[in-house]
Design an enzyme around this catalytic site. Structure first.
Site, PDB file in Angstrom:
ATOM      1  N   SER A 278      15.207  27.742   8.509  1.00 32.00           N
ATOM      2  CA  SER A 278      13.842  28.235   8.782  1.00 32.00           C
ATOM      3  C   SER A 278      12.920  27.891   7.622  1.00 32.00           C
ATOM      4  O   SER A 278      13.382  27.538   6.536  1.00 32.00           O
ATOM      5  CB  SER A 278      13.876  29.757   8.923  1.00 32.00           C
ATOM      6  OG  SER A 278      13.996  30.347   7.625  1.00 32.00           O
ATOM      7  N   ASP A 279      11.635  28.032   7.842  1.00 32.97           N
ATOM      8  CA  ASP A 279      10.723  27.942   6.709  1.00 32.97           C
ATOM      9  C   ASP A 279      10.774  29.294   5.991  1.00 32.97           C
ATOM     10  O   ASP A 279      11.414  30.247   6.448  1.00 32.97           O
ATOM     11  CB  ASP A 279       9.308  27.572   7.172  1.00 32.97           C
ATOM     12  CG  ASP A 279       8.512  26.907   6.050  1.00 32.97           C
ATOM     13  OD1 ASP A 279       7.557  26.175   6.334  1.00 32.97           O
ATOM     14  OD2 ASP A 279       8.865  27.126   4.875  1.00 32.97           O
ATOM     15  N   ALA A 280      10.101  29.368   4.868  1.00 28.83           N
ATOM     16  CA  ALA A 280      10.240  30.536   3.991  1.00 28.83           C
ATOM     17  C   ALA A 280       9.836  31.824   4.714  1.00 28.83           C
ATOM     18  O   ALA A 280       8.721  31.947   5.212  1.00 28.83           O
ATOM     19  CB  ALA A 280       9.371  30.335   2.745  1.00 28.83           C
TER      20      ALA A 280
END
Ligand code: GLC
Length: 752
Positions: A278-280
């Site tokens: 995932s992104d942050a």
């Protein structure tokens, strides 16, 4: 054994395997390990944490000992990397090594031109080489996974992250994406001095409403498949080991839990075998989107949509155990995700070589060849936009040069995403010109104006950068007049204008693409002095240059050229490098024209009086500088455009050839571009679409024939009425030339 061979050997000391491990062996080893793992240890492999960059976040070694974490990002200190790795390998129950990730976007210790600039080189070989050098430096400190290439198509220059991609075109974007993946990963996953790639941000992130970063993207089906997805597919086809979904919601469904993207497209259509991170914090933020009801729901929906690893939020760590316990997610689903991560670590050789040799880092960082490549790249990305009266190249005999502007003497040349504090300071524009002209010339700098973001940069805050104190009214006046006076007392003026490095990148969108601050006023005042004046742009997005083009005879788009930027710019300004770059994105006349891009449909009878198909009454509808545009210090001529046959059956291949000649007095590169247009069919198609390019070096007087293959692959497109790929029988226009307005034209037919 020659010294170079010895050095070469020692430099690849970190090599794990001389060749790829057979996949059957990878799978066997991973399954064997998986069988021993507890559910907590499995979930640990799906959890990644930031290390040391999030204020106040303290991480105990126990989390590693207990196998609750499988990866960290933002660790760039090899000593720390080794220490934590020893905790994982020596002290955890199953000794599974950690995977270190980092944003190696355009260099690590040696900063190269930003990705949008590299796309402007239209040079696949250079892009691959540069990302390979970046991988060598990053892997030397223990980073074995980069969150790149970023391949988001961007047609709205207000969007700050346009700097991280390859611009507006899916064909150019696809070639750049594949070249980056090859550069990062090398001949196979685990190759010495290379890192795993992570193509991002999947998908449609660049279509954010208003160019506002993180805002919603609404992308119709055909534009998704024909424009935003192709560069991701190219990266997957090139073997990208991982992929990162985007922050935003696509057509109302957050990309982090978007089963169209992560299941239909990525796994089913493209058969992607890598892992998804995932992104942050975006697993947790499924609640922010008003999509997930609870953290458990967020974990469930991201995981079941296909996100294998949770970056930063520890939502998986907290919620997956209960979801597994309750049977909402199955052991089979969990094992499939964990297996992908274990296999990636096995391919990297992390079990055999989990540590880095700290003693070789300095040697790797100090390699002159890397700096030379940075300087070469900085020159090859430059785009000559204007050169009225051949003001450029400047003579090296000039005695007094004024470098005027807020970007003439600063590190902003590095561009955004230079988080590793391991990078070096940039060679500034002033440094580069001084180096070029030597002690005989007087090269003086004056900022003239001060420019700053209205709101602080997210990254400056993270890095604790202190903004420059704001000039008071007296200083503003004094600096402006000092700059104009300096111009008056010089033989030539180099204006260094544009944007500071954190004015583009993440969380760095703008409501306008005008030159920030009073730069336009400075430009006009300096130009009015009447000395030979050149504008060098330091920036990471198209800017409104309408005013500049009216006042300054020569303009070089230098982008953020990296650590050697000042030398690269001086090489171009004084003729040691002939600029051959081309725009990878359209330059609008004004913010009001956005979105504007070359591959638009013809929707109305062209009104040649307005010079374009749609009409404003307050300014032309055409862009200031078109996609693919760029001048040279020499001239090129195209002739003899021809097709190998007047018609071809659907599915068949046709060859297009064109002759290109250097008709000028000096060597130079021309980027030969091929565009097609389908005249009729089951959907309206763009007036032009790039379907081939080659950057061609030509000596003065040299002529070469360049050939392009046009097959079904180049002619098919996704049709939203048929919900699938189609290739229509139609007459096709073909153009070839030096930019997207090329005139050499011919046609061919595709028959039933
Ligand atoms: C950022 C970016 C992403 C980056 C990640 C880790 O917010 O969106 O591109 O790779 O976080 O730094």
């Amino acid at each position: 054994m020659k010294l170079t061979a010895v050095v070469a050997l020692s430099l690849t000391a970190g090599a794990a395997f001389a060749q790829a491990i057979p996949e059957a062996q990878v799978r066997r080893r991973a399954e064997g390990l998986l069988a021993k793992m507890t559910p907590e240890e499995k979930i640990g492999q799906l959890s990644q944490m930031f290390y040391g960059i999030i204020p106040g976040m303290k991480i105990s070694d126990d989390i590693i000992r207990q196998g609750k974490i499988g990866s960290f990002l933002m660790i760039t200190d090899p000593v720390l990397a080794n220490r934590l790795q020893h905790v994982a390998v020596d002290e955890s129950r199953l000794h599974i090594p950690l995977l270190y990730g980092f944003d190696v976007i355009h260099g690590f210790h040696t900063i190269f031109p930003v990705p949008l600039a590299m796309a402007a080189s239209w040079d696949r070989e250079l892009i691959e080489r540069v990302q390979g050098l970046a991988a060598r430096e990053a892997s030397a400190v223990g980073v074995r996974w980069t969150f790149a290439p970023m391949v988001d198509i961007a047609r709205d220059p207000r969007w700050g992250r346009i700097v991280e991609g390859a611009g507006e075109d899916p064909y150019l974007g696809s070639k750049v994406a594949a070249a980056q993946v090859r550069g990062f990963q090398g001949p196979y996953d685990g190759a010495a001095d290379h890192v795993l790639a992570c193509v991002k941000h999947f998908a449609g992130y660049g279509a954010a409403d208003g160019g506002r970063d993180y805002d919603s993207s609404w992308v119709p089906e055909d534009r998704m498949w024909n424009v935003y997805l192709p560069p991701f597919h190219a990266a997957v086809e090139a073997g990208s080991a991982s992929l990162m979904p985007a922050y935003m919601d696509l057509n109302g469904i957050p990309a982090t839990a978007n089963t169209f993207l992560l299941r239909e497209v990525l796994r089913k259509a493209w058969k992607f075998q890598g892992f998804v991170v995932s992104d942050a914090f975006s697993v947790r933020d499924l609640q922010t989107h008003g999509f997930a009801a609870t953290p458990e729901d967020a974990a469930f929906r991201a995981f079941t949509a296909g996100v294998d690893m949770d970056m930063g939020s520890m939502t998986y760590s907290k919620q997956l155990p209960a979801l597994l316990q309750s049977g909402k997610i199955s052991k089979t689903e969990l094992d499939a995700a964990v297996l992908r991560l274990l296999e990636a670590k096995i391919r990297l050789g992390l079990f055999e070589h989990p540590y880095v040799d700290v003693s070789r880092v300095a040697t790797v960082f100090d390699m002159a060849s890397t700096r030379e490549a940075a300087r070469e790249a900085g020159a090859r990305v430059a785009v000559l936009l204007r050169n009225e009266g051949n003001v450029l190249p400047l003579a090296k005999s000039i005695q007094r040069v004024a470098v005027i502007g807020p970007l003439g003497n600063t590190d902003d040349l590095l561009g955004s995403w230079t988080l590793a504090n391991a990078h070096e300071h940039a060679v500034t524009v002033v440094d580069g010109i001084r180096e070029k002209l030597g002690s005989n010339a007087r090269v003086e700098a004056a900022p003239g104006v001060q420019i700053a973001r209205r709101y602080p940069s997210f990254f400056d805050m993270l890095l604790g950068a202190k903004p420059e104190p704001k000039w008071d009214a007296e200083r503003v006046k004094a600096e402006f007049s000092r700059a104009v006076d300096l111009a008056r007392n010089s033989d030539a003026v180099v204006l260094a204008l544009g944007e500071k490095q954190q004015m583009s990148g993440e969380a760095a969108s703008r409501s306008s693409i005008d030159l920030p601050g009073e730069q336009e006023q400075l430009l006009e005042a300096v130009a009015a002095v009447g000395k030979p004046t050149v504008l060098v742009l330091i920036n990471g997005r198209p800017l409104n240059l309408t005013g500049a083009a009216a006042h300054v005879p020569a303009i070089v788009e230098a982008w953020y050229p990296g650590v050697e930027g000042g030398n690269s710019i001086a090489d171009v300004l004084f003729g040691d490098a002939n600029p051959g770059g081309k725009l990878p994105v359209t330059f609008p006349r004004s913010t009001g024209q956005i979105p504007i891009y070359y591959a638009h449909n013809l929707t109305h009878q062209p009104d040649t009086s307005a010079g374009f198909t749609s009409r404003y009454w307050d300014e032309p509808s055409s862009p200031l500088y078109p996609f693919g545009y760029g001048l040279s210090y020499t001239q090129f001529a195209f002739s003899n455009l021809r097709v190998s046959a007047p018609s071809v059956a659907r599915g068949g291949k046709i060859t297009v050839s064109v002759d290109v000649e250097n008709t000028g007095q000096r060597a130079g590169d021309e980027v030969v571009q091929l565009y097609i247009h389908q005249r009729s069919g089951s959907a309206s198609r763009p007036v032009r679409e790039l379907k081939g390019f080659e950057r061609v070096p030509l000596a003065a007087g040299q002529k070469r024939t360049i050939e392009f293959a046009l097959g079904a692959e180049e002619r098919r497109y996704w049709n939203s009425a048929k919900h699938g790929w189609v290739e229509d029988a139609s007459k096709f226009d073909v153009w070839a030339g030096g930019d997207s307005t090329a005139s050499p034209h011919t046609t061919f037919d595709v028959s039933e």
